[in-house]
Design a protein around this motif. Structure first.
Motif, PDB file in Angstrom:
ATOM      1  N   ARG A  99      -7.189   4.424  -7.882  1.00  0.00           N
ATOM      2  CA  ARG A  99      -6.096   4.537  -8.858  1.00  0.00           C
ATOM      3  C   ARG A  99      -5.500   5.939  -8.844  1.00  0.00           C
ATOM      4  O   ARG A  99      -4.274   6.105  -8.885  1.00  0.00           O
ATOM      5  CB  ARG A  99      -6.611   4.174 -10.254  1.00  0.00           C
ATOM      6  N   MET A 100      -6.323   6.945  -8.763  1.00  0.00           N
ATOM      7  CA  MET A 100      -5.828   8.321  -8.759  1.00  0.00           C
ATOM      8  C   MET A 100      -5.182   8.699  -7.444  1.00  0.00           C
ATOM      9  O   MET A 100      -4.236   9.499  -7.413  1.00  0.00           O
ATOM     10  CB  MET A 100      -6.976   9.292  -9.053  1.00  0.00           C
ATOM     11  N   GLY A 101      -5.673   8.125  -6.324  1.00  0.00           N
ATOM     12  CA  GLY A 101      -5.214   8.531  -5.003  1.00  0.00           C
ATOM     13  C   GLY A 101      -4.230   7.569  -4.385  1.00  0.00           C
ATOM     14  O   GLY A 101      -3.014   7.758  -4.467  1.00  0.00           O
ATOM     15  N   ASP A 102      -4.734   6.499  -3.768  1.00  0.00           N
ATOM     16  CA  ASP A 102      -3.871   5.586  -3.018  1.00  0.00           C
ATOM     17  C   ASP A 102      -2.805   4.938  -3.891  1.00  0.00           C
ATOM     18  O   ASP A 102      -1.626   4.856  -3.508  1.00  0.00           O
ATOM     19  CB  ASP A 102      -4.723   4.493  -2.364  1.00  0.00           C
ATOM     20  N   LEU A 103      -3.180   4.466  -5.072  1.00  0.00           N
ATOM     21  CA  LEU A 103      -2.216   3.790  -5.937  1.00  0.00           C
ATOM     22  C   LEU A 103      -1.382   4.783  -6.740  1.00  0.00           C
ATOM     23  O   LEU A 103      -0.175   4.596  -6.910  1.00  0.00           O
ATOM     24  CB  LEU A 103      -2.950   2.841  -6.892  1.00  0.00           C
TER      25      LEU A 103
END
Length: 455
Positions: A99-103
């Motif tokens: 959630r913090m990175g890819d999304l």
């Protein structure tokens, strides 16, 4: 059993204190350097750790904590339930990183599909059909109390002496000698006298509950299914059923807080004991350590709330004082979905409850061997010993059983032998990564420490 030898206890505490201080020079140094923090710690309750200064965290995983002095501990405190799923459980970490990175998008004020999944999962576990999210159980309780007052048109809540529902102003009450609610000792600057907002009853005493409900001004009974923050005080047979019947008879809502009693099983005590709340509150553990909380309501409560909002009596969408900008954010809901879906499963609860049973039996064996006048109680995956025999049946009895010196000795001695218990009391919690070897280690250590005092 003769009275405890207090001079012996004093000597044992001094010896354990000396070991603790010598073993943790870096923690002691960091504590001394914390002059820019109120109480020298991030939150003042961290000073509750015995030893004159707390351990400072280096890293934690599963049910292990390592401090900055290089010591690793079996952790039975587990963040006082906040780490019930274990420290940094892999599915939760992966979901949060995604959630913090890819999304992307930690908090956006937009709903997410994860929130809908979590709502459905909470319904499956705890029966409430409608849910709203918070960042803590304190917030969930605070907002749900307001909704209860709105739904019923009544001003007060009923709580039990020595209950704990976070830092909600209305809940720091005990029954006074004249029957009126009064502020619990140590309560920090209550905004108004507690009898203006609260009625207080005695746990396991249905007559005291009915006496307070008979005034006709109670919006909700706010309770845990078992008291947990004054030691585990279990409900006697018929008590929870009696609360439900009395709430219905006096047209009050039954509001159940399972922030700690979630340990009772996959669906908490609500599912395990077939409870029937009108409002349900939970927090801490469901996010695997990421701040979160939730409250659920029945369709009947929702309809009453809606009737008031439709009439213009209250505004729960904008300025009504219910909600927060970060509540229900994408990061929290992703963490809750992973923790509930992949960590705190049916199989995990079976494992944890089996271990808590072995833990409880191990403690009881030592108490029996040395004829120690203590008791131990179990609530699913949670176990706790108290310095009283028989086990307290009310919050007041549990409070009287408190012993600062015994607490200091037990916590220091266990810590010095590589075991962490909850600093506020003597609670042990199992997580999915706790092992039977960990429990057996506690059993052996507990026998050694208690034997040094009573042997």
């Amino acid at each position: 059993m003769p009275p405890i030898d207090r001079s012996r206890l004093t000597d044992l505490i001094a010896a354990e204190q000396q070991v603790y201080t010598a073993a943790h020079p870096r923690s002691r140094e960091l504590f001394a350097q914390g002059s820019n923090l109120f109480g020298r710690v991030p939150m003042t309750w961290m000073n509750k750790w015995t030893g004159g200064f707390p351990l400072y965290l280096d890293h934690a995983r599963g049910n292990r904590i390592s401090d900055v002095d290089g010591h690793t501990y079996v952790d039975f405190a587990l963040g006082d339930t906040g780490a019930f799923a274990g420290h940094s459980p892999r599915p939760t970490v992966e979901a949060v990183a995604r959630r913090m990175g890819d999304l992307g998008g930690i908090t956006t004020m937009l709903p997410s599909a994860d929130a809908q999944w979590v709502g459905a999962e909470l319904t499956a576990r705890f029966t409430m059909p409608l849910w709203s999210f918070t960042l803590s159980a304190t917030d969930a309780n605070r907002w749900a109390v307001r909704l209860a007052r709105l739904a019923t048109g009544k001003p007060k809540i009923l709580v039990f002496g020595y209950c704990y529902h976070g830092s909600v102003d209305e809940t720091f009450a005990i029954p006074g000698p004249d029957g009126k609610a009064q502020s619990r000792p140590g309560n920090v600057a209550p905004p108004v006298p507690l009898d203006l907002t609260t009625r207080a009853a005695t746990w396991n005493d249905l007559a005291s509950v009915e006496r307070e409900l008979a005034h006709g001004d109670v919006a909700a009974i706010l309770t845990e299914p078992a008291l947990t923050n004054i030691g585990i005080v279990l409900p006697e047979p018929g008590f929870m059923e009696g609360l439900r019947e009395l709430a219905t008879r006096y047209r009050a809502l039954l509001m159940i807080d399972e922030t700690h009693t979630f340990s009772a099983g996959w669906g908490g005590a609500t599912a395990t004991w077939n409870l029937e709340p009108d409002i349900f509150v939970i927090g801490k553990s469901i996010g695997g350590g990421i701040p979160c909380g939730a409250y659920g309501i029945t369709t009947e409560v929702a309809a009453s709330i809606t009737s008031h909002t439709d009439a213009g009596d209250a505004d729960i969408v904008d300025v009504g004082g219910v909600g927060g900008t970060l509540a229900g954010n994408a990061l929290s809901t992703a963490a809750m979905r992973a923790t509930l879906g992949e960590v705190l499963t049916h199989a995990a609860f079976e494992h944890m409850i089996d271990l808590a049973t072995a833990f409880t039996e191990g403690v009881q064996a030592t108490l029996d061997e040395f004829d120690v006048p203590w008791s131990v109680s179990q609530l699913g995956a949670r176990s706790e010993y108290r310095f009283a025999r028989p086990a307290p049946r009310t919050g007041e009895e549990a409070a009287v059983a408190h012993d600062d010196d015994l607490d200091a000795y037990m916590h220091l001695a266990m810590c010095n032998r590589g075991i962490l218990m909850t600093p506020f009391h003597n609670m042990a919690l199992m997580c999915p990564e706790t092992t039977r070897a960990d429990v057996d280690r506690h059993t052996d250590t507990f026998r050694e420490v208690v034997g040094a005092l009573y042997g």
